[in-house]
Design an enzyme around this catalytic site. Structure first.
Site, PDB file in Angstrom:
ATOM      1  N   SER A  43       2.649 -27.534 -12.127  1.00  0.00           N
ATOM      2  CA  SER A  43       3.559 -27.067 -13.177  1.00  0.00           C
ATOM      3  C   SER A  43       3.106 -27.520 -14.560  1.00  0.00           C
ATOM      4  O   SER A  43       3.902 -27.684 -15.474  1.00  0.00           O
ATOM      5  CB  SER A  43       4.997 -27.568 -12.926  1.00  0.00           C
ATOM      6  OG  SER A  43       5.441 -27.197 -11.656  1.00  0.00           O
ATOM      7  N   GLY A  54       2.847   8.734  14.028  1.00  0.00           N
ATOM      8  CA  GLY A  54       2.945   7.910  12.821  1.00  0.00           C
ATOM      9  C   GLY A  54       1.929   6.795  12.765  1.00  0.00           C
ATOM     10  O   GLY A  54       1.806   6.116  11.757  1.00  0.00           O
ATOM     11  N   ASN A  55       1.224   6.582  13.885  1.00  0.00           N
ATOM     12  CA  ASN A  55       0.187   5.544  13.971  1.00  0.00           C
ATOM     13  C   ASN A  55       0.754   4.140  13.767  1.00  0.00           C
ATOM     14  O   ASN A  55       0.027   3.213  13.441  1.00  0.00           O
ATOM     15  CB  ASN A  55      -0.934   5.807  12.957  1.00  0.00           C
ATOM     16  CG  ASN A  55      -2.242   5.143  13.368  1.00  0.00           C
ATOM     17  OD1 ASN A  55      -2.613   5.162  14.538  1.00  0.00           O
ATOM     18  ND2 ASN A  55      -2.940   4.548  12.424  1.00  0.00           N
ATOM     19  N   GLU A 109       7.211 -25.378 -10.184  1.00  0.00           N
ATOM     20  CA  GLU A 109       7.471 -25.942  -8.858  1.00  0.00           C
ATOM     21  C   GLU A 109       8.880 -26.476  -8.606  1.00  0.00           C
ATOM     22  O   GLU A 109       9.388 -26.365  -7.502  1.00  0.00           O
ATOM     23  CB  GLU A 109       6.475 -27.080  -8.598  1.00  0.00           C
ATOM     24  CG  GLU A 109       5.045 -26.628  -8.516  1.00  0.00           C
ATOM     25  CD  GLU A 109       4.091 -27.797  -8.398  1.00  0.00           C
ATOM     26  OE1 GLU A 109       3.478 -27.958  -7.339  1.00  0.00           O
ATOM     27  OE2 GLU A 109       3.960 -28.559  -9.379  1.00  0.00           O
ATOM     28  N   CYS A 156       0.820  -1.219   0.000  1.00  0.00           N
ATOM     29  CA  CYS A 156       0.000   0.000   0.000  1.00  0.00           C
ATOM     30  C   CYS A 156       0.852   1.267   0.000  1.00  0.00           C
ATOM     31  O   CYS A 156       0.362   2.351   0.347  1.00  0.00           O
ATOM     32  CB  CYS A 156      -0.918   0.004   1.222  1.00  0.00           C
ATOM     33  SG  CYS A 156      -0.011   0.075   2.782  1.00  0.00           S
ATOM     34  N   GLN A 183       5.287 -10.185 -11.654  1.00  0.00           N
ATOM     35  CA  GLN A 183       4.691 -11.476 -12.021  1.00  0.00           C
ATOM     36  C   GLN A 183       3.200 -11.458 -11.693  1.00  0.00           C
ATOM     37  O   GLN A 183       2.389 -11.112 -12.535  1.00  0.00           O
ATOM     38  CB  GLN A 183       5.442 -12.620 -11.329  1.00  0.00           C
ATOM     39  CG  GLN A 183       6.826 -12.849 -11.931  1.00  0.00           C
ATOM     40  CD  GLN A 183       7.540 -14.055 -11.346  1.00  0.00           C
ATOM     41  OE1 GLN A 183       6.945 -14.943 -10.750  1.00  0.00           O
ATOM     42  NE2 GLN A 183       8.848 -14.105 -11.521  1.00  0.00           N
ATOM     43  N   PHE A 209       0.096 -20.250  -5.266  1.00  0.00           N
ATOM     44  CA  PHE A 209       1.058 -21.253  -4.811  1.00  0.00           C
ATOM     45  C   PHE A 209       0.394 -22.520  -4.259  1.00  0.00           C
ATOM     46  O   PHE A 209       0.956 -23.189  -3.402  1.00  0.00           O
ATOM     47  CB  PHE A 209       2.000 -20.654  -3.761  1.00  0.00           C
ATOM     48  CG  PHE A 209       2.542 -19.314  -4.139  1.00  0.00           C
ATOM     49  CD1 PHE A 209       3.371 -19.163  -5.238  1.00  0.00           C
ATOM     50  CD2 PHE A 209       2.199 -18.178  -3.426  1.00  0.00           C
ATOM     51  CE1 PHE A 209       3.853 -17.921  -5.613  1.00  0.00           C
ATOM     52  CE2 PHE A 209       2.672 -16.923  -3.793  1.00  0.00           C
ATOM     53  CZ  PHE A 209       3.503 -16.798  -4.893  1.00  0.00           C
TER      54      PHE A 209
END
Length: 1364
Positions: free
Chosen positions: A1115, A266-267, A1296, A55, A116, A833
């Site tokens: 794969s 800064g939280n 893989e 973010c 990717q 994955f």
């Protein structure tokens, strides 16, 4: 005081546009504001706690005093919008777009193949962009520092670093050009006459960086800052009021009225508490406009630094002072700079304040021990006036507690100059080198009178060894007044060990390691002091020899300190290694691949390093992920309620309070499911929502629906669950074995006669190794949106999953509707994955029930902690082996037993066991081989598929066995591996015939490319010359079976449309999750249709275009879908043949147009019927795979034996992937898999409490590899001249296999540990479980300090965490 009674108006800018908010809610973070209110979805939500960098945005503020604009990166997930008054925010959308002009940062990351799955890419772009705004020509150190807070799970970081490297001044070398060789290394790739090595990218094509083209800072904000109102600002939200005072006087009055209100700068501390712990503060005070908190002033004794200064600002100030003042005066400054460089990420340091860091009083604070040791003090103010408080042992009174009164405010921190004869040092050890909380941290200061070795003052503080920062006061007393010598310090170690005692069940665990670190870090300080004493005392003393090469542990320990009355000119090199830092400079790397054949058409993209087709969209933030879809009218958000018990009956489910929470619409329970209430897999049922009993913490019980995510979370917290605990929960493999708690069937396979073979071998050895689990940590958490169409029970499911068809079937069964009423759409996945198959489907079923019941769209996006708790991980494995071998190194017999911790439901655990047994031979022809595997049923969240699917655990056990054989025989491990490798036409233990030629080629090529023998000799020499740093090296092979063992999965379909304008739309059954599948399919279509890739588009994967698809896994995605796309395109091209013959010189567009007028179908389906793979477990034989992918990897590491820290110096990987369809994509897969494997085997740890609660539920507790973990030199070579008749265009599956090669780092660490152990006289095999964390490596080194720690007797205490 002029406090405004009503809510004030917030004013800031986003991407040059003015934003005004009259009702800003203090609980609204910038991230949600950008994504939901402004529809700027390029900024991603990855963790919500500032730990992943997805973010990242740039914040700019005008500094009226300096009349400059300050640009800094920040985590939008921790940045309250109320704090942005007067700021300009720049997001990834604001710096460039494919619709207008992309920014050079976006272009270079994309074209260097640094994107990717793309979910992390906008954050990477913004971190780099901010750096360039401040420093247009950065150094590599600047780049790695800027990217340290950004995590990526796909790429392995190398291409990101290479793309960013092109901005460096030193980037003019050919190394930064993405090619396969370097003039500096003399690599032959560029030396051959007429030979030009193919390049992954050409930096000459990149847009130049032009700082004049950047967005200007809004003039309105400059005017606002220079004419700032002196009124206090107030923002009132639903539950919280945010107050920003304009003066110190206002601040004091506010704090007097609201003494419990936290001060937020800064939280970075309060924010996570609110988000993750549910802490509610009715009033928050944010003194960001109080100028006194930011002032820096000098006195003759030192500097007062404002408590509101950001940590980055403090670091800059101290660096300036170090340059400005003599060295002797800046000892403390330099120690603080060192710690600040390791404290959090750049994004955190840019907003976190000095005062906040101090008063948060974390027990493992990096700064507090140094500040306390350095005699710093605080200036505090309250309504009662000002006072100064020394920062010492009395200041910290407990966990997160100090002696400050509730109404007191820290205004500034005094940091004194050091004196002549004074030394200040800081040391730390952390689970990861950067952006990680310290395990143990320390600040130490010693003062010697001029010309003396007598210690006048000593101050030693530690963090991480108690509930607060602690002073080693007794140890200091034992040293002060005495000479700094062996006698004094050897006694001091004993005092220190006794003084800083930790109970064996101390929170945080790692007790032996932490106690060892207190000694070894003090020893490092001792070495630093000895190094400096010569300068302070003079050089007239006689030099005596250090005996640190002694082989007896106690002798070695006593000889660590120089004899009394001796100050040497300098420490011997061997001992100096204890204080030399590990190498950290990332060097340019090589990526070698074979060029396309000379006769290949320039238009044919197959075999070329084509950029990922979505890379630019991902780099600009335009790529749409599931949660980026716009909110629709009436949409509800779903939050799950999960079990807090590991094994219990459900005695009650009370949702009445939840339904009273504002915004809550309904609660979904098992009673609401209209159709099938369970998912059945491999004969076992898994409940969608638990009805009568729970079997793990995190099991889903019900789901709360509300108009917003915040309201749904509050509703979920209000649900009351009654439990009756059931006896004897099972958590570990050992407990499962004892209780016979298994999932059926057990699997076994045997070749030869193992029992008889053991009788004829020269030696037999038995051992075991434990491999820990691994969290998928895909950057995009589980995400889905279910939309009722409104007629005939039709539903659209937008989801991030690997198997849309399975989700379609499951949702249809759950809702009791036909599958043709449910359409699943997958645009792209932000990493998967293996973790987005079965569990994703269960979540989709629950979400669909909510949409069915309410007849409204329902969105479910898990937070990182929920995701980690609910969805399971890679299976932890306990592997035991008995191996029989001959004295010449031949392994004749091996008996292996695998136990996986499957968790509370079966999931795919039996299939994992099967793949484990099928790969237990790896590259070795063991004539008598037996393997047995069992999936243990435990009361932990169910584990599931993960990249490699059991193979990384399987081969790890075999390679550990090979290592032990080598150690027993006193032979190099690589020789034992070579002796036992398959050679010539061979049969596996399940009677599958194959030719290992390319396996052996990879092995030999890897040895050659890595210069293995010469470097091995250099390592041996290094280890002889260095006592405390050791290097290790290993080379590891892999043989990996490609395709699904279940034959029906080996099929694929495609649908290709040609439109009248000549553009082509391709649909296929595979899901794009970063592996470049769509890119490769585009290349296939381009080749088969003989048209440029630019004419081909792939929109999404959906079940209404290509039905009955198989999972994108194993794969096998390119192999199967590539053939299906090829088949469809071949049909279309044949249909156009008559048109082409009529007009051979016509254009593609004219042929298509004419075909339409000739009524020729321009749409075709393609189908691929893959290999008939099978395995007969009764006969113990079969052909479960289509072919093998081979590889070999050589790694070298340097290990600090005192702390367990290591650095991977160099990695060389050679992989046989046949003829690569896209070298850039394939090399990216190789690098990404390797780094994920490095994480599995050296870094990533899942920690569970003794009651089965997952501790590690986010990036602050669970460390995946970061930029700091990549090998300093990372070379990848694709084996040339390889062919594979079993897959499309002679390619091979690659997703893989290489993950296991990350174990070469593990075995290199183990090699280095063995060298360290030999210094203590320890030889022979030794246990080292995976992951080889700094803790395990340090304890295994058996240094004199480790040996001083008394071991706690198992069973005599309750450990903080289970050993899963």
């Amino acid at each position: 005081m002029s406090e405004v009674k009503g809510g004030d108006t917030l004013c800031f800018f986003v991407n040059g546009k003015k934003v005004t908010e009259s009702d800003a809610d203090p609980e609204t973070m910038l991230l949600s504001f950008l994504r939901q209110r402004m529809r700027l979805t390029g900024t991603k939500s990855g963790c919500g706690g500032g730990g992943c960098g997805a973010c990242t945005v740039m914040v700019s503020r005008y500094q009226p005093a300096a009349k400059t604009v300050l640009h800094y990166s920040a985590n939008a997930c921790l940045l309250p919008v109320c704090q942005l008054h007067g700021a300009a925010v720049t997001t990834v959308e604001g710096i460039g777009s494919t619709k207008t002009r992309i920014h050079p940062v976006q272009e270079r990351i994309a074209k260097a193949h640094g994107s990717q799955c793309g979910f992390c890419t906008p954050g990477m772009v913004m971190s780099m962009y901010t750096l360039l705004r401040n420093k247009p020509q950065p150094s590599m150190e600047d780049i790695t520092e800027a990217l340290a807070g950004n995590l990526c799970r796909c790429t392995g970081y190398r291409p990101i670093v290479d793309g960013c490297r092109t901005f460096c001044q030193e980037a003019n070398c050919c190394q930064a050009n993405g090619n396969g060789g370097c003039c500096l290394t003399g690599d032959e790739a560029t030396d051959k006459p007429g030979h030009v090595a193919p390049q992954l990218f050409d930096k000459e094509e990149f847009l130049p960086l032009d700082p004049t083209q950047e967005l200007i800072f809004p003039p309105e904000l400059i005017l606002m800052a220079e004419t700032a109102s002196q009124q206090t600002q107030t923002f009132r939200g639903e539950r919280m009021t945010w107050v920003t005072p304009a003066s110190l006087e206002d601040l004091v009055q506010l704090k007097t009225r609201h003494p419990q209100a936290p001060l937020v700068m800064g939280n970075t501390n309060i924010g996570p508490d609110i988000k993750f712990k549910g802490v509610l503060h009715p009033v928050i005070i944010s003194p960001t406009r109080v100028m006194e908190l930011f002032e820096v002033s000098e006195t003759p004794q030192g500097f007062w630094v404002g408590a509101g200064c950001s940590l980055s600002g403090v670091k800059s100030v101290l660096e300036r002072l170090v340059r400005q003042f003599p060295t002797e005066k800046t000892e403390l400054f330099r120690a603080l700079v060192q710690q600040l460089g390791n404290l959090g990420s750049q994004q955190i340091r840019n907003v976190a304040s000095l005062g906040g860091n101090i008063v948060s009083a974390y027990p493992n604070s990096d700064l507090n021990p140094v500040l306390a040791a350095g005699n710093c003090k605080l200036s505090v103010i309250s309504n009662g006036g000002r006072r100064e408080i020394p920062l010492n042992q009395d200041f910290f009174v407990g966990f997160g507690k100090t002696i400050l009164k509730p109404d007191e405010i820290v205004v500034s921190v005094f940091i004194p100059f050091s004196r002549k004869g004074e030394m200040v040092r800081a040391f730390r050890q952390a689970p990861r080198k950067e952006s990680a909380f310290a395990t143990v941290t320390t600040g130490m200061r010693v003062f010697f009178p001029e010309g003396s070795r007598l210690v006048r003052e000593l101050s030693v503080y530690y963090g991480g060894v108690g509930p607060a920062t602690v002073s080693a006061a007794e140890t200091c007393t034992a040293i002060v007044g005495r000479p700094w010598d062996e006698q004094t310090l050897s006694r001091a170690y004993d005092v220190l060990l006794e003084e800083l005692a930790l109970p064996p069940s101390a929170p945080g665990g790692k007790v032996e390691f932490r106690r060892s670190l207190t000694l070894s870090l003090f020893f490092k300080f001792n070495l630093e002091v000895l190094q400096r004493l010569r300068e302070m005392v003079g050089t007239g003393s006689a030099l005596k020899t250090c005996h640190c090469f002694g082989r007896n542990a106690s002798d070695c320990f006593n000889s660590l300190i120089y004899f009394q009355d001796v100050i040497t000119d300098e420490l011997p090199e061997a001992v100096q290694s204890g204080i030399k830092p590990l190498p950290k400079q990332i060097e340019p790397s090589l990526q070698e691949f074979q060029n396309v054949s000379e006769g290949q058409s320039d238009q044919d993209p197959v075999g070329r390093p084509i950029m990922h087709r979505s890379a630019l969209s991902q780099a600009t933030g335009e790529a749409v992920y599931c949660d980026d879809l716009p909110k629709t009218e009436g949409e509800l958000f779903l939050v799950l309620v999960t079990s807090t018990r590991s094994h219990a009956k459900i005695t009650g489910l009370d949702v009445s309070e939840a339904l009273q929470v504002p915004g809550v619409v309904d609660v979904i329970t098992h009673k609401d499911i209209p159709g099938k209430k369970v998912r059945t897999f491999c004969g076992y049922d898994e409940e969608l929502l638990a009805e009568k009993e729970v079997s793990c913490v995190g099991q889903m019980l019900c789901a709360v629906l509300a108009d917003t995510k915040a309201h749904a979370k509050r509703g979920a917290a209000a649900v009351k669950i009654g439990y009756e605990d059931l006896p004897d929960p099972v958590f570990t493999v050992e407990e499962a074995i004892e209780n016979k708690s298994f999932f059926e069937p057990h699997r076994a396979i045997e070749r030869g006669n193992v029992t008889e073979a053991f009788k004829s071998v020269d030696q037999v050895y038995e051992g075991e190794i434990r491999i820990g689990g691994q969290e998928h940590f895909y950057m995009e958490t589980q995400s889905m949106l279910v939309v009722p169409v409104g007629e005939e029970r039709e539903f659209k499911v937008y989801i991030s999953c690997q198997w849309p068809t399975y989700t379609q079937d499951a949702v249809a069964e759950t809702l009791a509707v036909p599958s043709n009423r449910v359409t699943c759409h997958v645009k792209r996945i932000g990493g998967a994955f293996g973790g987005k198959v079965l569990k994703t489907t269960v979540l989709a079923c629950i979400t669909s029930v909510a949409a069915w019941k309410t007849d409204l769209p329902v969105r479910c996006v898990l937070e990182r902690g929920e995701d980690m708790l609910i969805t399971g991980a890679r299976h932890p494995v306990l592997g035991k082996y008995k191996v029989g071998f001959m004295n010449d190194g031949r392994v004749v017999a091996a008996d292996l037993q695998y136990y996986t911790n499957a968790g509370n439901t079966l999931d795919e655990s039996v299939l994992v066991i099967e793949k484990i047994l099928l790969h237990m031979d790896n590259a070795y022809n063991i004539p008598n081989l037996r393997g047995r595997g069992s999936a243990c049923r435990t009361n932990l969240p169910s584990n599931t598929a993960f990249r490699g699917f059991g193979v990384p655990q399987s081969i790890m056990v075999v390679e550990n066995m090979m290592n032990d054989v080598a150690v027993v025989l006193g032979r190099p491990a690589h020789q034992i591996r070579e002796i036992n490798m398959y050679k010539g036409p061979s049969l596996t233990h399940y009677k599958f015939e194959f030719d290992p030629e390319n396996l052996l080629r990879c092995w030999e090529e890897c040895k050659t490319k890595s210069d293995y023998d010469a470097r091995r000799r250099a390592i041996d020499q290094f280890n002889q010359q260095n006592r405390w740093k050791k290097r290790g090296m290993s080379i590891i092979p892999i043989k990996y079976g490609i395709a699904f063992g279940e034959s029906f999965f080996n099929q694929a379909a495609a649908l290709v449309h040609i439109y009248k304008d000549g553009s082509v739309l391709v649909s296929h059954g595979g899901a794009e999750m970063g592996q470049g599948l769509h890119t490769k399919m585009q290349q296939v279509a381009s080749r088969e249709l003989h048209i440029p890739s630019s004419k081909i588009y792939i929109s999404e994967t959906s079940t209404n275009t290509v039905p009955n698809t198989c999972p994108s896994a194993a794969s096998y995605g390119t192999d199967a879908n590539g053939m299906a796309v090829k088949n469809a395109c071949e049909k279309l091209y044949r249909r156009l043949e008559p048109i082409r013959q009529q007009n051979p010189k016509g254009s593609w567009e004219s042929w298509v147009r004419n075909a339409f007028f000739e009524k020729i179908s321009l749409s075709a389906t393609g189908f691929y019927r893959g290999p008939d793979c099978c395995m007969d477990w009764d006969r113990m034989e079969g052909r479960p795979y289509a072919y093998f992918t081979y590889g070999a990897c050589c790694c070298e590491v340097e290990l600090d034996g005192l702390t367990g820290d290591y650095r991977t110096l160099r990695t060389d990987i050679v992989v046989d992937i046949g003829r690569s369809i896209n070298p850039s994509v394939d090399i990216g897969q190789i690098e990404g898999a390797f780094i994920q494997g490095l994480g599995l085997y050296t870094l990533e740890e899942l920690k569970f409490s003794p009651s089965g609660v997952l501790y590690s539920r986010g990036p602050s507790q669970y460390k995946i590899p970061a930029v700091c973990d990549i090998p300093l030199r990372f070379n990848v070579y694709l084996l040339p001249d390889s062919h594979n008749p079993h897959a499309i265009y002679s390619s091979k599956g690659i997703g893989e296999p290489v993950l296991f090669l990350g174990s070469s780092v593990f075995y290199a660490i183990k090699d280095a540990v063995a060298a360290a152990r030999s210094e203590s006289g320890l030889v022979g095999p030794f246990p080292l479980d995976s992951p080889a964390t700094p803790e395990r490596a340090c304890l295994a080194c058996a240094s004199p300090f480790t040996l001083k720690i008394p071991a706690s007797k198992p069973g005599s205490f309750k450990p903080w965490a289970l050993n899963i």
